[in-house]
Design an enzyme around this catalytic site. Structure first.
Site, PDB file in Angstrom:
ATOM      1  N   CYS A  73       0.747  -1.253   0.000  1.00 11.70           N
ATOM      2  CA  CYS A  73       0.000   0.000   0.000  1.00 11.70           C
ATOM      3  C   CYS A  73       0.785   1.315   0.000  1.00 11.70           C
ATOM      4  CB  CYS A  73      -0.914  -0.049   1.202  1.00 11.70           C
ATOM      5  SG  CYS A  73      -1.986   1.330   1.235  1.00 11.70           S
ATOM      6  N   HIS A 129      -2.691   6.959   3.762  1.00  8.35           N
ATOM      7  CA  HIS A 129      -1.621   5.984   4.070  1.00  8.35           C
ATOM      8  C   HIS A 129      -0.216   6.429   3.671  1.00  8.35           C
ATOM      9  CE1 HIS A 129      -1.159   1.458   5.121  1.00  8.35           C
ATOM     10  NE2 HIS A 129      -0.644   2.282   6.013  1.00  8.35           N
TER      11      HIS A 129
END
Ligand SMILES: *[C@@H]1O[C@H](CO)[C@@H](O)[C@H](O)[C@H]1NC(C)=O
Ligand SMILES: *[C@@H]1O[C@H](CO)[C@@H](O)[C@H](O)[C@H]1NC(C)=O
Ligand SMILES: *[C@@H]1O[C@H](CO)[C@@H](O)[C@H](O)[C@H]1NC(C)=O
Ligand SMILES: *[C@@H]1O[C@H](CO)[C@@H](O)[C@H](O)[C@H]1NC(C)=O
Length: 512
Positions: A73, A129
């Site tokens: 991610c 993120h």
């Protein structure tokens, strides 16, 4: 009569010139989480329900050789926003946690910052993120986004409780020792813990508001809309709980699909769909460890966390009625290419840094050959002494190192994918022809007719490895529970006291 016609014609021409002059294209990037190459109906999944994405693909360009910048991610998201590989941005190894002090370095230039220089309105909705850090200095509002509404990491980094309507629990307990998931509006927490049953709808409503407001004010905009779905744990509200025959993953994916439909509907309602590039993709391959609760890579080998095809080859759909001819493309491209493509589209200035992306314009707008002939795969744990694990060159792929990953499943029936498949050096590298063998089954490295090709790839590999400058790791910086986002800083008992509900549930935040 004749003269009158010429005048009328001139008026028309002027009208179109004006229309083109004022209408800078809007840009919408829709980014899914852990959705694999084989998960969408338009990529061949038999029981998935993705009618809106399938329609987007039918009326747009579906890419069959499109790569995320990393198989996990945070580095993948850094690559998308900067056009640079993870070692350059320092977003390695692995991903950011809620207690991390590091983040995407503030001196990196994102697509949003680039677009601010040409007067775009910029908004981000969803999963960031790329760090929070001290004084929340790594939130999207510090990277060129005028507006942010979302959770700055995965909802698996919070103590998840209720995942399915009406009150069914989540599978697994996520991270019970962290504060509840914080929902940010710009840099303020407006809801904590967030309500997963209405979150998807809140995001979609915020996206529609952002689009509508800018359309009405006739301002060009960039929307980066990153779904929490379909990262573990899966969740779904009233509309989609038990709505598909694919189980919980299918229900979560159906929430993404509905949101995509909402975005397209708003673009049409505002009559700006013909002036907007919409690009859909995913941050990395499927998290196979969750079995039926995770995604699938289709015919590709392994999944999330690995440098096999299933880890990084992802869906890629480009949609822009009138500008992008519907079809399929086998040209090589990557999320790394979005920044240079967008810069070219808006006559923006590229940042003065080494970019790993190239302009995708020829693939999207003129059905020409793409400008990319290589792709470099970095394992998310890679250290400087290992560097790049695999190199793609035209249709060939050479693996210098291979390694399995926990995300690809302890019990994966292909042992190469499992975390027990340790780091292995291959000399000569394993060689696959991905056009004839997309599943990476038949190694060609011992056949003499490939010697010349292997030498050529090796020169590319050496050049890349020696020229790569590794930034200091941001993810290895210190971690501290005090950095975990809490709406009542200093409250006790931490973290359970971090509770605020400045938005009524089921109510979206109107974009101001
Ligand atoms: C950002 O700053 C760091 C630390 O000074 C440096 O190593 C890196 O090269 C810089 N990155 C850019 C894109 O300028
Ligand atoms: C959804 O399906 C599960 C499993 O069959 C069932 O236990 C649950 O009651 C269903 N929930 C709803 C809201 O229909
Ligand atoms: C770009 O960066 C290089 C090296 O950091 C520097 O020498 C050069 O002057 C910069 N160019 C511009 C146009 O700023
Ligand atoms: C930070 O979070 C990680 C991941 O949950 C955890 O393993 C680690 O112990 C935490 N470290 C500190 C200092 O809070």
């Amino acid at each position: 009569m004749f003269f009158w016609r010429i005048q009328l014609f001139a008026v028309f021409v002027q009208y179109f010139i004006d229309k083109c002059k004022t209408a800078e294209p809007n840009i919408v990037i829709l980014f899914a989480d852990d959705v694999g190459y084989g998960d969408l109906g338009c990529y061949g999944h038999p029981t998935t329900s993705t009618p809106h994405l399938d329609k987007l693909a039918a009326n747009g360009l579906l890419l069959t050789q499109f790569y995320a910048g990393s198989p996990v991610c945070s580095p993948s998201r850094a690559s998308l926003l900067t056009g640079r590989l993870p070692p350059r941005t320092g977003v390695y190894p692995g991903v950011f946690q809620a207690n991390d002090s590091g983040g995407l370095p503030l001196n990196e230039t994102t697509i949003a910052e680039l677009l601010k220089t040409v007067n775009y309105q910029t908004g981000m909705i969803g999963k960031w993120h790329l760090g929070v850090g001290e004084n929340q200095k790594y939130l999207p509002t510090n990277f060129g986004f005028d507006y942010y509404f979302g959770i700055p990491y995965t909802h698996a980094q919070c103590p998840c409780v209720t995942c399915f309507w009406p009150r069914d629990s989540c599978y697994g307990s996520c991270k019970p020792y962290f504060p509840g998931c914080p929902l940010f509006y710009n840099d303020e927490i407006v809801d904590q813990p967030v309500d997963l049953l209405t979150l998807n709808e809140q995001y979609a409503n915020a996206a529609r508001d952002f689009i509508a407001k800018n359309a009405q004010e006739k301002k060009p905009f960039f929307l980066y809309y990153a779904f929490q779905h379909c990262h573990h744990p899966q969740f779904a509200g009233k509309k989609f709980r038990n709505s598909t025959s694919r189980g919980v993953f299918g229900d979560s994916l159906a929430e993404i699909d509905w949101s995509v439909g909402q975005v397209i509907k708003e673009l049409k309602q505002q009559d700006i769909d013909k002036n907007t590039l919409v690009f859909f993709s995913s941050d990395n391959g499927p998290s196979i460890q969750w079995k039926t609760r995770g995604g699938v890579a289709g015919l590709l080998k392994c999944g999330k966390g690995t440098t096999y095809e299933g880890g990084q080859r992802v869906p890629g759909i480009a949609y822009w009625p009138g500008m992008i001819k519907p079809g399929r493309s086998m040209e090589l491209a990557s999320t790394l290419d979005l920044l240079p493509t967008i810069a070219k589209m808006v006559n923006g200035i590229l940042p003065n840094v080494t970019l790993d992306g190239v302009d995708m314009g020829p693939i999207l707008f003129t059905q020409d050959k793409g400008l990319r002939d290589t792709f470099f795969y970095y394992y998310p744990q890679s250290r400087q002494d290992k560097g790049v694990y695999a190199v793609r060159y035209h249709q060939y792929k050479a693996h210098y190192y291979t390694r399995g990953a926990s995300e690809s499943g302890v019990e994966n029936k292909d042992k190469d994918c499992r975390p027990s498949a340790e780091l292995t050096w291959h000399n000569p590298p394993l060689l696959f022809d991905l056009n004839q063998d997309p599943s990476e089954l038949y190694n060609l490295n011992s056949l003499p007719e490939y010697n010349v090709l292997l030498n050529e790839i090796h020169q590319i590999y050496e050049r890349h490895v020696t020229s790569m400058k590794w930034a200091e790791s941001e993810i290895n910086k210190y971690k501290d529970p005090k950095l975990e986002p809490c709406c009542k800083p200093g409250c006790k008992p931490f973290p359970s006291c971090c509770q605020c509900h400045k938005l009524g549930h089921s109510q979206s935040l109107t974009f101001k």
